[in-house]
Design an enzyme around this catalytic site. Sequence first.
Site, PDB file in Angstrom:
ATOM      1  N   GLU A  34       9.357  -7.762  -3.593  1.00 22.33           N
ATOM      2  CA  GLU A  34       9.945  -6.413  -3.465  1.00 22.33           C
ATOM      3  C   GLU A  34      11.327  -6.408  -4.123  1.00 22.33           C
ATOM      4  O   GLU A  34      12.143  -7.278  -3.860  1.00 22.33           O
ATOM      5  CB  GLU A  34      10.028  -6.020  -1.990  1.00 22.33           C
ATOM      6  CG  GLU A  34      10.896  -4.820  -1.656  1.00 22.33           C
ATOM      7  CD  GLU A  34      10.521  -3.529  -2.389  1.00 22.33           C
ATOM      8  OE1 GLU A  34       9.330  -3.210  -2.494  1.00 22.33           O
ATOM      9  OE2 GLU A  34      11.456  -2.852  -2.888  1.00 22.33           O
ATOM     10  N   ARG A 108       9.438   7.857   7.636  1.00 27.88           N
ATOM     11  CA  ARG A 108       8.981   6.797   6.727  1.00 27.88           C
ATOM     12  C   ARG A 108       9.586   5.444   7.094  1.00 27.88           C
ATOM     13  O   ARG A 108       8.926   4.417   6.986  1.00 27.88           O
ATOM     14  CB  ARG A 108       9.354   7.132   5.280  1.00 27.88           C
ATOM     15  CG  ARG A 108       8.562   8.264   4.691  1.00 27.88           C
ATOM     16  CD  ARG A 108       9.106   8.604   3.313  1.00 27.88           C
ATOM     17  NE  ARG A 108       8.752   7.586   2.355  1.00 27.88           N
ATOM     18  CZ  ARG A 108       7.756   7.717   1.482  1.00 27.88           C
ATOM     19  NH1 ARG A 108       7.055   8.817   1.432  1.00 27.88           N
ATOM     20  NH2 ARG A 108       7.481   6.750   0.650  1.00 27.88           N
ATOM     21  N   TYR A 216       7.638  19.208  10.733  1.00 31.23           N
ATOM     22  CA  TYR A 216       6.926  18.528  11.814  1.00 31.23           C
ATOM     23  C   TYR A 216       7.868  17.537  12.500  1.00 31.23           C
ATOM     24  O   TYR A 216       8.825  17.050  11.899  1.00 31.23           O
ATOM     25  CB  TYR A 216       5.677  17.811  11.303  1.00 31.23           C
ATOM     26  CG  TYR A 216       5.868  16.962  10.070  1.00 31.23           C
ATOM     27  CD1 TYR A 216       6.347  15.666  10.157  1.00 31.23           C
ATOM     28  CD2 TYR A 216       5.558  17.463   8.813  1.00 31.23           C
ATOM     29  CE1 TYR A 216       6.520  14.884   9.032  1.00 31.23           C
ATOM     30  CE2 TYR A 216       5.731  16.699   7.671  1.00 31.23           C
ATOM     31  CZ  TYR A 216       6.207  15.402   7.786  1.00 31.23           C
ATOM     32  OH  TYR A 216       6.378  14.632   6.657  1.00 31.23           O
ATOM     33  N   ASP A 293       0.350   4.719  -5.444  1.00 34.68           N
ATOM     34  CA  ASP A 293       0.930   5.606  -6.452  1.00 34.68           C
ATOM     35  C   ASP A 293       0.925   4.997  -7.851  1.00 34.68           C
ATOM     36  O   ASP A 293       0.945   5.727  -8.843  1.00 34.68           O
ATOM     37  CB  ASP A 293       2.389   5.949  -6.083  1.00 34.68           C
ATOM     38  CG  ASP A 293       2.480   7.104  -5.089  1.00 34.68           C
ATOM     39  OD1 ASP A 293       1.425   7.532  -4.576  1.00 34.68           O
ATOM     40  OD2 ASP A 293       3.608   7.575  -4.837  1.00 34.68           O
TER      41      ASP A 293
HETATM   42  P1  FAD Z   1       5.862   3.327  -2.726  1.00 37.26           P
HETATM   43  O1  FAD Z   1       5.873   3.748  -1.312  1.00 37.26           O
HETATM   44  O2  FAD Z   1       6.685   4.078  -3.724  1.00 37.26           O
HETATM   45  O3  FAD Z   1       6.290   1.793  -2.767  1.00 37.26           O
HETATM   46  C1  FAD Z   1       6.531   1.094  -3.978  1.00 37.26           C
HETATM   47  C2  FAD Z   1       7.402  -0.102  -3.653  1.00 37.26           C
HETATM   48  O4  FAD Z   1       7.491  -0.912  -4.827  1.00 37.26           O
HETATM   49  C3  FAD Z   1       8.836   0.270  -3.270  1.00 37.26           C
HETATM   50  O5  FAD Z   1       9.208  -0.469  -2.134  1.00 37.26           O
HETATM   51  C4  FAD Z   1       9.663  -0.144  -4.490  1.00 37.26           C
HETATM   52  O6  FAD Z   1      10.979  -0.539  -4.157  1.00 37.26           O
HETATM   53  C5  FAD Z   1       8.841  -1.305  -5.023  1.00 37.26           C
HETATM   54  N1  FAD Z   1       8.980  -1.558  -6.463  1.00 37.26           N
HETATM   55  C6  FAD Z   1       8.981  -0.667  -7.472  1.00 37.26           C
HETATM   56  N2  FAD Z   1       9.066  -1.274  -8.659  1.00 37.26           N
HETATM   57  C7  FAD Z   1       9.101  -2.603  -8.401  1.00 37.26           C
HETATM   58  C8  FAD Z   1       9.180  -3.770  -9.225  1.00 37.26           C
HETATM   59  N3  FAD Z   1       9.218  -3.673 -10.550  1.00 37.26           N
HETATM   60  N4  FAD Z   1       9.178  -4.997  -8.628  1.00 37.26           N
HETATM   61  C9  FAD Z   1       9.127  -5.107  -7.271  1.00 37.26           C
HETATM   62  N5  FAD Z   1       9.076  -4.037  -6.438  1.00 37.26           N
HETATM   63  C10 FAD Z   1       9.055  -2.800  -7.003  1.00 37.26           C
HETATM   64  N6  FAD Z   1       1.944  10.753   1.695  1.00 37.26           N
HETATM   65  C11 FAD Z   1       1.280  10.876   2.875  1.00 37.26           C
HETATM   66  O7  FAD Z   1       0.296  10.144   3.117  1.00 37.26           O
HETATM   67  N7  FAD Z   1       1.658  11.814   3.809  1.00 37.26           N
HETATM   68  C12 FAD Z   1       2.717  12.655   3.594  1.00 37.26           C
HETATM   69  O8  FAD Z   1       3.047  13.476   4.463  1.00 37.26           O
HETATM   70  C13 FAD Z   1       3.421  12.564   2.360  1.00 37.26           C
HETATM   71  N8  FAD Z   1       4.457  13.380   2.103  1.00 37.26           N
HETATM   72  C14 FAD Z   1       5.086  13.294   0.914  1.00 37.26           C
HETATM   73  C15 FAD Z   1       6.128  14.196   0.637  1.00 37.26           C
HETATM   74  C16 FAD Z   1       6.767  14.156  -0.592  1.00 37.26           C
HETATM   75  C17 FAD Z   1       7.854  15.143  -0.887  1.00 37.26           C
HETATM   76  C18 FAD Z   1       6.379  13.183  -1.565  1.00 37.26           C
HETATM   77  C19 FAD Z   1       7.065  13.124  -2.904  1.00 37.26           C
HETATM   78  C20 FAD Z   1       5.363  12.274  -1.285  1.00 37.26           C
HETATM   79  C21 FAD Z   1       4.692  12.332  -0.058  1.00 37.26           C
HETATM   80  N9  FAD Z   1       3.657  11.458   0.237  1.00 37.26           N
HETATM   81  C22 FAD Z   1       2.991  11.570   1.413  1.00 37.26           C
HETATM   82  C23 FAD Z   1       3.229  10.443  -0.737  1.00 37.26           C
HETATM   83  C24 FAD Z   1       3.692   9.025  -0.401  1.00 37.26           C
HETATM   84  O9  FAD Z   1       5.097   8.992  -0.220  1.00 37.26           O
HETATM   85  C25 FAD Z   1       3.319   8.044  -1.517  1.00 37.26           C
HETATM   86  O10 FAD Z   1       2.029   8.323  -1.990  1.00 37.26           O
HETATM   87  C26 FAD Z   1       3.354   6.606  -0.987  1.00 37.26           C
HETATM   88  O11 FAD Z   1       4.667   6.241  -0.646  1.00 37.26           O
HETATM   89  C27 FAD Z   1       2.788   5.628  -2.022  1.00 37.26           C
HETATM   90  O12 FAD Z   1       2.890   4.319  -1.541  1.00 37.26           O
HETATM   91  P2  FAD Z   1       3.009   3.100  -2.553  1.00 37.26           P
HETATM   92  O13 FAD Z   1       3.080   1.878  -1.723  1.00 37.26           O
HETATM   93  O14 FAD Z   1       1.959   3.205  -3.602  1.00 37.26           O
HETATM   94  O15 FAD Z   1       4.397   3.335  -3.318  1.00 37.26           O
END
Ligand code: FAD
Length: 398
Positions: A34, A108, A216, A293
């Site tokens: 991370e 979160r 909420y 994502d």
């Molecule tokens: P992330 O949570 O973005 O985690 C990625 C991680 O990788 C981070 O910790 C980052 O620091 C790390 N990272 C990045 N690049 C590197 C690198 N090169 N090397 C090492 N580490 C790195 N989803 C829901 O299910 N319910 C909701 O109510 C909801 N509401 C939302 C509201 C808004 C306004 C938005 C924008 C999004 C919402 N989402 C919601 C979507 C949700 O936030 C994301 O889909 C989710 O966080 C994706 O998880 P992830 O683990 O793929 O990415």
Amino acid sequence: MKTPRPVLIAGGGIGGLSTAIALDRAGLEPHVLERSAFAEESGAGIQLGPNATRILRNLGVLDALLPQAFRPDAVWLFDGLSGKKLATVPLGEVAERRYGAPYITVHRADLHEALRIVATAGERIALTPDFAVAQVDHEDGVGVTSSGGETLQGTALVGADGLWSTVRNWVAPGAEPSFTGATAFRSLLPRTTLPVPFSAPIVGLWLGPRSHVVHYPVRGGAALNVVAVTESGHEEQGWNRSATRETVLGRFARWCDAPLGLLEAAPDWRAWSLFSLQPLPQWHRGRAVLLGDAAHPVLPYLAQGASLAIEDAAKLAALLGAARANPAVAYPAYETIRRRRARRVQQTSQRLGLTYHMGDALLGEVFRRSRNAILGLRDETATLRSFDWLYGGPDFEG
Ligand code: FAD
């Protein structure tokens, strides 16, 4: 059984930590890299459907999370211009009985902390903070180099590094997120001082022209998370910036007093630009694979981005566990199953966004009135049942 090298996971966010916990349970050795310190600081809330909480329960995370979570009784839909209540979608016990897991709303940081605590206790899990994956190296195994020049080798690499994924640059070069023109403004308020419906135990959803507001309870009900989304303005590039109250109120000038009062009461605002990504040609290359994502960002209208990442984690870990960490066997099946699911969620979210945001210009006003009339006619549980395919989980074919 021990693997000779760990499964490297780039990114210790919601998807990365869920993957680590699921891989540990499947008998593999995950190593999470991370770039920051495994702490979520965005100050925002998140909704988790039963499709996600069922998995979190299986991973031993839900119990750690529930004291900080809130179980809303229902979603209440309102027209943001007139203030009229349009519909109710039952959640609470109705949803929990139907899907066998609760619908919850959480901060979160609380979700992240519960995942981190369970991951830290995982026997085979290694967590390395301050390791920003800068490059993917591919020889007989798979390796990564950090921005500081440190290298690590693994048997597989999971790119759970979010919207701006570095691993994706290697798996699907040239794929770039594009700004949708929409911005989500977020704030957190103490809940006890607010009037109904903002103090009610519900998810409130206010619909308006090219905009909507969601609120909420989080922090066990002590705070109210507010998200105000607007499509106006193309200059809102950037991520997690601060925004003034005037900027936010200016976007909702035509709205009625109740939601405006809520927006006025918010102490401060953060702006979160919304991006989309064209479907990738492939989700895996060699021993590297994408998740959450990094693979399929989803617009927030269905509140499912994190839930999808959690589902991805469970499926990938099950397949990698069965294939004894052999990516050649696990990845094609993972991509086929998860691509279909993510696409359906993305398309549904996009459609909901169009419905929420009706009302701009003359024709839009006609659509808005028709939408409101249709919402008013719908049977409450029928609306919930129309989400069986989602909340029932990926294997539920309703
Ligand atoms: P992330 O949570 O973005 O985690 C990625 C991680 O990788 C981070 O910790 C980052 O620091 C790390 N990272 C990045 N690049 C590197 C690198 N090169 N090397 C090492 N580490 C790195 N989803 C829901 O299910 N319910 C909701 O109510 C909801 N509401 C939302 C509201 C808004 C306004 C938005 C924008 C999004 C919402 N989402 C919601 C979507 C949700 O936030 C994301 O889909 C989710 O966080 C994706 O998880 P992830 O683990 O793929 O990415």
